[in-house]
Enzyme design. Sequence first.
Site, short mmCIF file in Angstrom:
data_model
loop_
_atom_site.label_atom_id
_atom_site.label_comp_id
_atom_site.label_asym_id
_atom_site.label_seq_id
_atom_site.Cartn_x
_atom_site.Cartn_y
_atom_site.Cartn_z
N LYS A 250 58.91 -52.16 -8.16
CA LYS A 250 58.30 -50.68 -7.59
C LYS A 250 57.37 -50.98 -9.43
O LYS A 250 55.86 -50.46 -9.14
CB LYS A 250 58.19 -49.46 -6.69
CG LYS A 250 57.76 -48.39 -6.38
CD LYS A 250 58.45 -47.10 -5.56
CE LYS A 250 59.26 -47.38 -4.24
NZ LYS A 250 60.00 -46.69 -4.02
N ARG B 123 61.20 -41.76 -8.17
CA ARG B 123 61.72 -43.00 -6.57
C ARG B 123 61.99 -43.96 -7.52
O ARG B 123 62.07 -44.59 -8.74
CB ARG B 123 59.46 -43.72 -6.50
CG ARG B 123 58.97 -42.06 -6.13
CD ARG B 123 57.32 -43.48 -6.58
NE ARG B 123 57.30 -44.04 -5.15
CZ ARG B 123 56.34 -44.94 -5.35
NH1 ARG B 123 55.33 -44.85 -5.79
NH2 ARG B 123 55.92 -45.60 -3.80
N ARG C 39 52.87 -54.83 -3.23
CA ARG C 39 54.35 -55.94 -3.63
C ARG C 39 53.88 -57.19 -2.56
O ARG C 39 53.10 -56.62 -1.52
CB ARG C 39 56.04 -55.46 -3.41
CG ARG C 39 56.48 -55.23 -1.67
CD ARG C 39 58.05 -55.01 -1.36
NE ARG C 39 57.42 -53.74 -0.11
CZ ARG C 39 58.13 -53.58 0.84
NH1 ARG C 39 58.98 -52.25 -0.64
NH2 ARG C 39 57.74 -52.80 1.76
N HIS D 217 84.51 -76.51 16.44
CA HIS D 217 84.45 -78.00 17.03
C HIS D 217 83.18 -77.22 17.33
O HIS D 217 81.67 -78.57 17.41
CB HIS D 217 85.83 -78.31 18.44
CG HIS D 217 84.77 -79.60 18.77
ND1 HIS D 217 84.01 -79.87 20.07
CD2 HIS D 217 84.91 -80.90 18.17
CE1 HIS D 217 84.25 -80.60 20.58
NE2 HIS D 217 84.70 -81.63 19.69
N GLU E 54 86.02 -87.01 -1.15
CA GLU E 54 86.97 -85.47 0.34
C GLU E 54 87.90 -85.07 -0.49
O GLU E 54 88.69 -83.92 0.26
CB GLU E 54 86.32 -85.72 1.73
CG GLU E 54 87.23 -87.23 2.41
CD GLU E 54 86.85 -87.35 4.00
OE1 GLU E 54 86.67 -86.37 4.39
OE2 GLU E 54 87.60 -88.15 4.85
N SER F 287 79.95 -91.13 -1.11
CA SER F 287 79.61 -89.89 -0.32
C SER F 287 80.74 -88.49 0.02
O SER F 287 81.90 -88.89 0.31
CB SER F 287 79.40 -90.70 1.38
OG SER F 287 79.04 -89.70 2.15
N CYS G 64 77.54 -85.99 2.67
CA CYS G 64 77.27 -86.46 4.45
C CYS G 64 77.83 -84.94 4.71
O CYS G 64 78.51 -84.92 6.19
CB CYS G 64 77.98 -87.89 4.40
SG CYS G 64 79.61 -88.13 4.67
N TYR H 245 71.19 -88.91 -2.12
CA TYR H 245 70.73 -88.59 -0.54
C TYR H 245 71.08 -87.55 -0.01
O TYR H 245 72.63 -87.60 -0.71
CB TYR H 245 69.83 -89.71 0.01
CG TYR H 245 71.79 -90.28 1.03
CD1 TYR H 245 72.23 -89.57 2.02
CD2 TYR H 245 72.19 -91.69 -0.67
CE1 TYR H 245 73.88 -90.35 1.59
CE2 TYR H 245 73.68 -91.79 0.15
CZ TYR H 245 74.26 -91.45 1.04
OH TYR H 245 75.13 -91.56 1.19
#
Length: 885
Positions: A22, A91, A333, A449, A750, A769, A837, A857
């Site tokens: 502000k 304010r 704004r 799941h 992983e 991956s 992935c 990727y």
Amino acid sequence: MAKYVYDFTEGNRNLKDLLGGKGANLAEMTNLGLPVPPGFTITTEACRYYLAEGRVPDGLQEEVERHLDELEQAMGRKLGQTDDPLLVSVRSGAKFSMPGMMETVLNIGLNDESVHGLAKQAGGNERFAWDSYRRLIQMFGKTVLGIDGAHFEGALDRLKGDREDTDLDAGELQGLVETFKGIVHEQAGREFPADPREQMRLAVMAVFDSWNAPRAILYRRQERIPADLGTAVNIVAMVFGNCGNDSGTGVAFTRDPGSGQQGVYGDYLQNAQGEDVVAGIRNTIPLQDLERLDKRCYDELLEIMATLENHYRDLCDIEFTIERGKLWMLQTRVGKRTAAAAFCIATQLVDQGLISIDEAVTRVTGDQLAKLMFPRFDADAAKSRIAKGMNASPGAAVGKAVFSSERAVELAGQGEDVILVRRETNPDDLSGMIAARGILTSRGGKTSHAAVVARGMGKTCVCGAEELEVSIEERRFAAPGGVTVSEGDVISIDGTTGEVFVGEVPVVDSPVVEYFEGKEAVREDDSLVRAVDRIMRHADEKRRLGVRANADTPEDAARARRFGAQGIGLCRTEHMFLGERRRLVEDLVLASGEEERQAALDALEPLQRADFAGIFRAMDGLPVTIRLIDPPLHEFLPDLTDLSVRVALADAGAGEASDKDRALLTAVKRLHEQNPMLGLRGVRLGLVIPGLFAMQVRAIAQAAKEVPGARPEIMIPLVAAVQELEAVREEAAGILAEAGVDALIGTMIETPRAALTAGQVAEAAQFFSFGTNDLTQMTWGFSRDDVEAAFFSRYLELGMFGVSPFETLDRDGVGRLVRLAADEGRAARPGLKLGICGEHGGDPDSVHFCHEAGLDYVSCSPFRIPVARLEAGRAALSQNDSDTR
Ligand code: ADP
Ligand code: MG
Ligand code: MG
């Protein structure tokens, strides 16, 4: 010495960190020469000091006094001066707008004396002066003294009866001031402070304190706004919209925040102060009607709005007040907007020459795109809500409730729309989930799941609706309030909000999905689709990250390609062992020797070969990363309890159990694990069950020979040590060589150990991956099947993290492992291909992380592909900006 106070002439819009949104924008407007009442801003730094130390910093008081002096000189009157008072507003204003969360006090400087001075100032307008005074005590009482606003509102309502507040005369308002003072005395145990400087000092501290009000804390957590920014405080000379019918106050947008259309959008309220508009005290009139009331101010306002749009190069919202025919700007704004408007506005601004197409791409987000892709409920329709669960996979679905997958398939086969309702789903429900319009569960979190599979399919899902008592046996569920839904009753579920409704709520389709699906016609006649198309094309041109799909079936693969996937980054093979084929897995598990085992594998091989060939065909020469079988084998076997019961009943002479049942029971017991996610799965299966991986690799090789141009990549799951990978790689490489097929062999990263030893692992892997679901699970030690439902909501409440690490990749922990593995992997094997992935591949913030970490990727579920493409483009265009909020 630190500078804690900035005059509006000193600041600018780039100082949001210090002056709050502000204050920074008031300064910007001041410097643009727009009519802003004079004032100054106390910095967020002063607030942070105050919150940390419990007192204002040394020198602040003097600095404020100095600026107040200047303000008084500029206005030619002194704060609260008896005969001709200056009044101010105090304010709040933080860096990020937190609508309605923080505090503001208007009309500071009034007391029993100066109220007469104010009336004189306004040409003897007593009514106006007393109205301002009662407003001050009301706002001060509520905000600074912490009195429940209902006390004041109640007194005002009683006085009004069925009149408007503008119908109250000066005498009545004067009486109301006395009443309000009484309320202060009673509720706060003190008198309303008459000293203007005391009023101001207390109001400033109240604004500081409001930063840590519970609702502000909650709001920040939800919006992911850091907790330690603090708020600035703006002191602004009052201008008065409550002087009579030639005065008023309003809010406006420079264009429609719902559609992006240019035009006049706003509300105006005659004879009122700012807070009345939001509080809905009286009905506002459309801003257009101001033209009739005060043409000069109206024209000036439109001109200012055009100036602001050109200056900010974006949609702005504003607050303004007219005091006896003079227009004042009180706030602006860059305005919030709907997802659809965001795309339309971005491209309109390009056409107007205000921004580049590069910038347009950074102005929209993947979350906004995702919102546009799901069908939704008609916002205007009447709805009857019975429960709220987790918004697991967005969209709107309507259908008859069914309680088993068989029934879902059966009814869907007859052309019915169904919603599959389960306590929780398991892999056997896949057919039912495919057949259903949407999925509703009473248990499980956002990575249950049901949720993961539904998101993958782009199917609407509400999960963990714990208020529902689902009885599968009786084919019904009970909702709070005595509502029972039985099989065949129609329900509607909103996966975007998690809401569940009884009955049919009308649904509208997404033209954006039709466009991604390749319906050219949609682009011709839908301006939103044209905007999306332009932005997507440019994002694709600019992005460095490739985008692949997680897809396990030819249908998914085909859709992924239509959505722009450049390959498959994760083709899971486990679903290929379900249904009819379970029998073969059972044979494999029960095999008593080499020969029987090989027979079971030989029976599976041609089926697998056909599976892979279908996917290669669908991808038509694009790479397909196939993950060898990953889950523990018992997932394919009958349930332990079922088997035990059957065998026990047979033993008691009350039923029948075959020899196979008995053998299976033994096998299931043998394979039972306490922590199956940490047990015999992934590469471990390949090493422990001879021939299993070899069968899969042979099937891949044969399928690749069958489909010209196929580009298989073989991926080994759950590797923790290079030795594991080497053993299976050697066997696989041999099979490929024998078949004369070229395929990369790589590994998932992983487990933390694989990441930590990535340099070694890379010696045996042609690609990595990152399986960030498991990597997150093992890095945090969170069982992802349990913890989300069990305590993540509490963790979020406690601020242990701002967002579930299963949803957005945890940069500090899991992200550090990813970076380390990427760097050491590439050091050991230059050019090593890197992808991700996990579910994170389609999460905007995580996509930015992948870009920054230098991955090649991301791979995500087909429906998230456009989101990942857009975010990858945004990441490339805003290299240093990891803030996707
Ligand atoms: P919020 O952030 O909740 O919008 P504001 O600080 O903007 O709070 O103030 C609340 C209302 O009071 C707004 O409508 C604003 O325009 C009005 N207002 C604030 N300061 C002044 C002032 N100096 N003169 C007149 N109206 C004001
Ligand atoms: Mg405001
Ligand atoms: Mg995994």
